[in-house]
Design an enzyme around this catalytic site. Structure first.
Site, PDB file in Angstrom:
ATOM      1  N   GLY A 486     -73.318   3.391  -6.664  1.00  0.00           N
ATOM      2  CA  GLY A 486     -73.756   2.801  -7.921  1.00  0.00           C
ATOM      3  C   GLY A 486     -73.860   1.304  -7.770  1.00  0.00           C
ATOM      4  O   GLY A 486     -73.598   0.741  -6.710  1.00  0.00           O
ATOM      5  N   GLY A 488     -72.929  -2.294  -9.952  1.00  0.00           N
ATOM      6  CA  GLY A 488     -72.329  -2.927 -11.107  1.00  0.00           C
ATOM      7  C   GLY A 488     -72.821  -4.336 -11.295  1.00  0.00           C
ATOM      8  O   GLY A 488     -73.782  -4.790 -10.661  1.00  0.00           O
ATOM      9  N   GLY A 489     -72.153  -5.066 -12.197  1.00  0.00           N
ATOM     10  CA  GLY A 489     -72.594  -6.404 -12.525  1.00  0.00           C
ATOM     11  C   GLY A 489     -72.467  -7.387 -11.380  1.00  0.00           C
ATOM     12  O   GLY A 489     -73.158  -8.394 -11.344  1.00  0.00           O
ATOM     13  N   PHE A 490     -71.568  -7.116 -10.411  1.00  0.00           N
ATOM     14  CA  PHE A 490     -71.346  -8.050  -9.322  1.00  0.00           C
ATOM     15  C   PHE A 490     -71.818  -7.515  -7.978  1.00  0.00           C
ATOM     16  O   PHE A 490     -71.544  -8.099  -6.937  1.00  0.00           O
ATOM     17  CB  PHE A 490     -69.857  -8.410  -9.232  1.00  0.00           C
ATOM     18  N   GLY A 491     -72.519  -6.385  -7.949  1.00  0.00           N
ATOM     19  CA  GLY A 491     -73.042  -5.885  -6.693  1.00  0.00           C
ATOM     20  C   GLY A 491     -72.884  -4.388  -6.555  1.00  0.00           C
ATOM     21  O   GLY A 491     -72.326  -3.710  -7.422  1.00  0.00           O
ATOM     22  N   VAL A 493     -71.740  -0.575  -4.920  1.00  0.00           N
ATOM     23  CA  VAL A 493     -70.523   0.080  -4.457  1.00  0.00           C
ATOM     24  C   VAL A 493     -70.932   1.197  -3.508  1.00  0.00           C
ATOM     25  O   VAL A 493     -71.829   1.987  -3.814  1.00  0.00           O
ATOM     26  CB  VAL A 493     -69.712   0.655  -5.636  1.00  0.00           C
ATOM     27  N   ASP A 604     -63.038  -5.453 -20.427  1.00  0.00           N
ATOM     28  CA  ASP A 604     -64.314  -4.783 -20.134  1.00  0.00           C
ATOM     29  C   ASP A 604     -64.117  -3.273 -20.045  1.00  0.00           C
ATOM     30  O   ASP A 604     -64.643  -2.612 -19.144  1.00  0.00           O
ATOM     31  CB  ASP A 604     -64.912  -5.326 -18.831  1.00  0.00           C
TER      32      ASP A 604
END
Length: 792
Positions: A486, A488-491, A493, A604
């Protein structure tokens, strides 16, 4: 012939069919057939007649329900009580060892169902009694423990769930070792392992819970003789109704009292009470002290067996002596006195009632294996002797009414200062290249210990394994797109597999992420400190050039949102599992807010940040935005609002104010999503209501069950459990933060089916057009992330 109406007994020529009951003389208890929750299965047992909330206290056919109304309870020719199905199959029986001449079954005012011989006029000469075979509930007057003549070990075991009273793996029992003359104490067991221990009996109560023994409501007693060993309790006021219930869902042992004015059960006490109640948390020779940071400390004269694990908050290895004992001459060893502690586990102990404390000390010194001693009984000036051998397990600090433990020490340790040695590194909240270098230094510290560097004001403890980049590249097949789980907001996985076969999930910080280094550093510092079954486990880090990586345990079922918002997968997430997931998330969040070493606000929380292991147990993840607090601080302010719209509390969006109650808001939103299978960010209705507005409107109309995911409506589910979750969810998303419950109360509300809940006020975000905004539309996209899928 059936029993007469409101009779408390019946004999050989009578029977109880489905629909008929026995009622105790005082009208408190009733015995007969019943169903649980939404199940149509029929069970036979005892419940409170005088209480409007269904409260079953004993079940006969716990694992063998009857699926129709043909059940019949009768007395057979030998005097046994027999439960028949369709008048032929034996579902349950008392199985007496001898024939009864004139049997009589009676439901007593205590809630005890007894079988006796009417020709034997001796008081309480019972041939069989339900009190000898507890279910999940411990009543006043019951006995927890052993009867050697009857061959009984009376133990209380939790139900599998509220619809299924079959024993689960969570039990409460009294243990003793006759061979070693060990002290008696009660344990809770989970899955065959010790889970919690109240401490040995000391003449007044248990050493681990002195405040319960000093209460004004109950009298506790330990009876120990050649025939029996058992604990029991009674209420001091006959009008007080109190029970102890083993709760499988929350893994707690709950003392409940009935409040007639409120028509609900009130939680009086619960065990485990806190982190230090977890059995053996600090390992051998460790002492657990709630309020200290960390909670686990080595006893004076001891040091961690593994300093690396100890400062990673893995205390299971325990502590070892700084200097060995000198057993050649007993006069060279002495003892250090520890006040107000829960006595160690008595599994490896020896006791003697006639010895005094001086004799106990001398006997301990004469045996090189003796590690500690204390009084067996603390009544008056104290009496008796108990000695421990080997490691001292499961010690904790208790109140000022606790007991005194004398721990053996070599002469070299006697008289030394008790100052604690603590390895500390200092962390500054700086970013950019200097932040990256500092983070690299933190991680490199695992290879070069004992170095201190001062760069700011905030102190943090941190040790974490450092992975080589080549190891991660090999494990993820060079970050192959086929391994991507997947984004996410920071890169992205990635899934990986180490050489030893362990599956891992690798979070790769995007090079283009301008904010990432701060969030990565924050996540490393926080997760390295956290140990809870409902939080994801961080295995290590890798920092090499532009690569910044976090290595987690792999969650094979990915994230919660990938199940509940997928029409095909959602069908396989039946209600019982959804409820367990809700309770698991609640326990994890309670740990962050109250029981962890630091008070942590996640900031979050959302379904994509809840991962599921192979058994579908939930684990909260992604701590990049989390904030920590010390002491009693529970809130803060920020000018940089970050998170996911829909899950963010209104006061956070409008004023930048975040608190434990903003996490509660996010939790409530997740509960409503889990129940409904609908996203809070994309829900729409004919009335232009939000998900919270729709749920609140249905509840006002008495139609809250309509919120349940449509794929579950035709399947088995506990109606009251579903409605309770909707109610709790709406309490959590109320407009005012002060109106929202704490997570400790949320856990209580979820676990206590008889608790009357307050009515929720109109929720925030009632209509689609009511989204609170403080920031201009042009900038809000930089501050609030959308609800993208972040699978693992």
């Amino acid at each position: 012939m059936g029993v007469s109406s409101n009779s408390d007994s019946f004999g050989p020529l009578q029977s109880i069919s489905d629909g008929a009951t026995l009622v105790s003389e005082n009208g408190m208890f009733e015995f007969g057939f019943f169903s649980l929750g939404s199940s149509e299965n029929r069970f036979m047992g005892i419940w409170y007649k005088s209480i409007p909330v269904q409260t079953v206290v004993w079940v006969a056919n716990r694992c063998n329900p009857i699926n129709d109304s043909s059940g019949l309870l009768t007395i057979n020719g030998t005097g046994d009580l027999v439960l028949l199905y369709q008048n032929k199959s034996v579902v349950w029986s008392t199985s007496l060892s001898e024939q009864v001449k004139k049997p009589l079954v009676q439901l007593l005012d205590s809630g005890n169902l007894v079988l006796k011989d009417e020709e034997n006029t001796t008081s309480e000469a019972y041939l069989w009694e339900s009190f000898d075979y507890p279910s999940n509930t411990f009543l006043a007057g019951m006995k927890l423990g052993w009867h050697f003549g009857k061959g009984l070990n009376r133990r209380v075991s939790a139900w599998r769930n509220w619809d299924d009273p079959c024993p689960a793996d969570f039990t409460w029992a009294l243990e003793f070792d006759a061979e070693h003359q060990a002290s008696l104490e009660a344990y809770m067991w989970k899955g065959g392992k010790k889970f919690q221990r109240s401490g040995p009996w000391n003449g007044i109560g248990t050493s681990g819970v002195p405040e319960l023994s000093a209460n004004q409501l109950f009298d506790f007693q330990l009876v120990s003789n050649e025939n029996e060993h058992y604990y029991t309790f009674n209420t001091r006021n006959n009008s007080l109704i109190s029970i102890v219930v083993m709760n499988q869902t929350t893994s707690t042992h709950q003392w409940l009292t009935w409040i007639e004015e409120e028509k609900s059960w009130n939680l009086y006490a619960s065990e485990p009470r806190d982190l230090c109640d977890n059995y053996g948390l600090c390992g051998g020779n460790g002492n657990c002290v709630i309020g200290n940071n960390p909670v686990c400390q080595c006893l004076k004269g001891f040091k961690p067996k593994s300093e690396e694990n100890w400062y990673l908050t893995d205390w299971s290895d325990g502590c070892t002596r700084n200097n060995l004992l000198d057993c050649k001459d007993k006069n060279t060893d002495g003892f250090v006195k520890f006040l107000d502690v829960k006595m160690p586990d008595t599994a490896y102990s020896w006791s003697n009632r006639s010895m005094n404390l001086n004799e106990c000390r001398d006997k301990c010194l004469s045996n090189c294996s003796c590690m500690a001693y204390s009084n067996l009984d603390i009544v008056g000036k104290g009496s008796g002797c108990v000695m421990w051998f080997g490691d001292l397990i499961d010690i904790r600090k208790v109140s000022s009414d606790g007991q005194v433990l004398y721990v053996r020490m070599p002469a070299s340790e006697l008289g030394k200062s008790g100052a604690k040695v603590r390895v500390v590194i200092i962390v500054a909240s700086i970013g950019g290249l200097s932040g990256l270098l500092l983070l690299g230094y933190f991680i490199w510290r695992t290879k070069s210990k004992g170095r201190n560097r001062k760069t700011g004001d905030q102190e943090e403890d941190l040790e974490l394994p450092l992975f080589d980049l080549s190891t991660i590249v090999t494990a993820t097949n060079n970050f192959s797109t086929s391994n991507e789980l997947g984004r996410g907001g920071f890169g992205p996985v990635y899934r990986g597999k180490l050489k030893d076969g362990q599956d891992i999930a690798v979070k790769r910080l995007s090079i283009s992420s301008g904010q990432g280094i701060e969030e990565l550093k924050n996540e490393v510092i926080l997760i390295a400190k956290l140990q809870h079954r409902n939080l994801v486990k961080l295995l290590g880090c890798c920092i090499k050039g532009e690569e910044k990586l976090l290595v987690y345990e792999y969650m094979p079922n990915k994230s919660l949102d990938s199940f509940i918002f997928d029409q095909n997968k959602a069908k396989h997430l039946e209600w019982g599992k959804r409820f367990q997931i809700i309770c698991g998330i609640a326990r994890g969040l309670l740990y962050l807010h109250q029981d962890s070493r630091l008070r942590i606000i996640h900031r979050d929380l959302k379904t994509s940040n809840v991962l599921l292991d192979k058994e579908m147990n939930p684990k909260i993840s992604d701590f990049g935005l989390a904030r920590t607090f010390g002491g009693d601080q529970i809130e803060g302010n920020t000018n940089r609002v970050v998170g996911t719209y829909g899950y963010m509390a209104p006061e956070y969006i409008s004023n930048g104010q975040f608190s434990i109650k903003s996490d509660v808001f996010s939790f409530g939103m997740m509960v409503l999503e889990i129940v409904s299978g609908k996203r809070c960010t994309s829900f729409s209705s004919q009335e232009d209501l939000t998900l919270t507005g729709h749920a609140w409107t249905l509840m006002q109309q008495g139609m809250a069950i309509e919120l349940l995911d449509s794929c579950l409506r035709d399947s088995d589910h506990n109606l009251q459990e579903v409605l309770r979750c909707i109610h709790v969810g709406l309490l959590c998303v109320q407009q005012r933060a002060a109106d929202r419950p704490s997570m400790s109360f949320v856990v209580l509300m979820l676990s206590s089916g008889g608790h009357v809940l307050p009515y929720p006020n109109r929720p925030s975000y009632f209509m689609e057009t009511e989204s609170p905004q403080r920031y201009p539309e042009s900038s809000i996209s930089n501050l609030i992330t959308l609800s993208e899928t972040e699978a693992r």
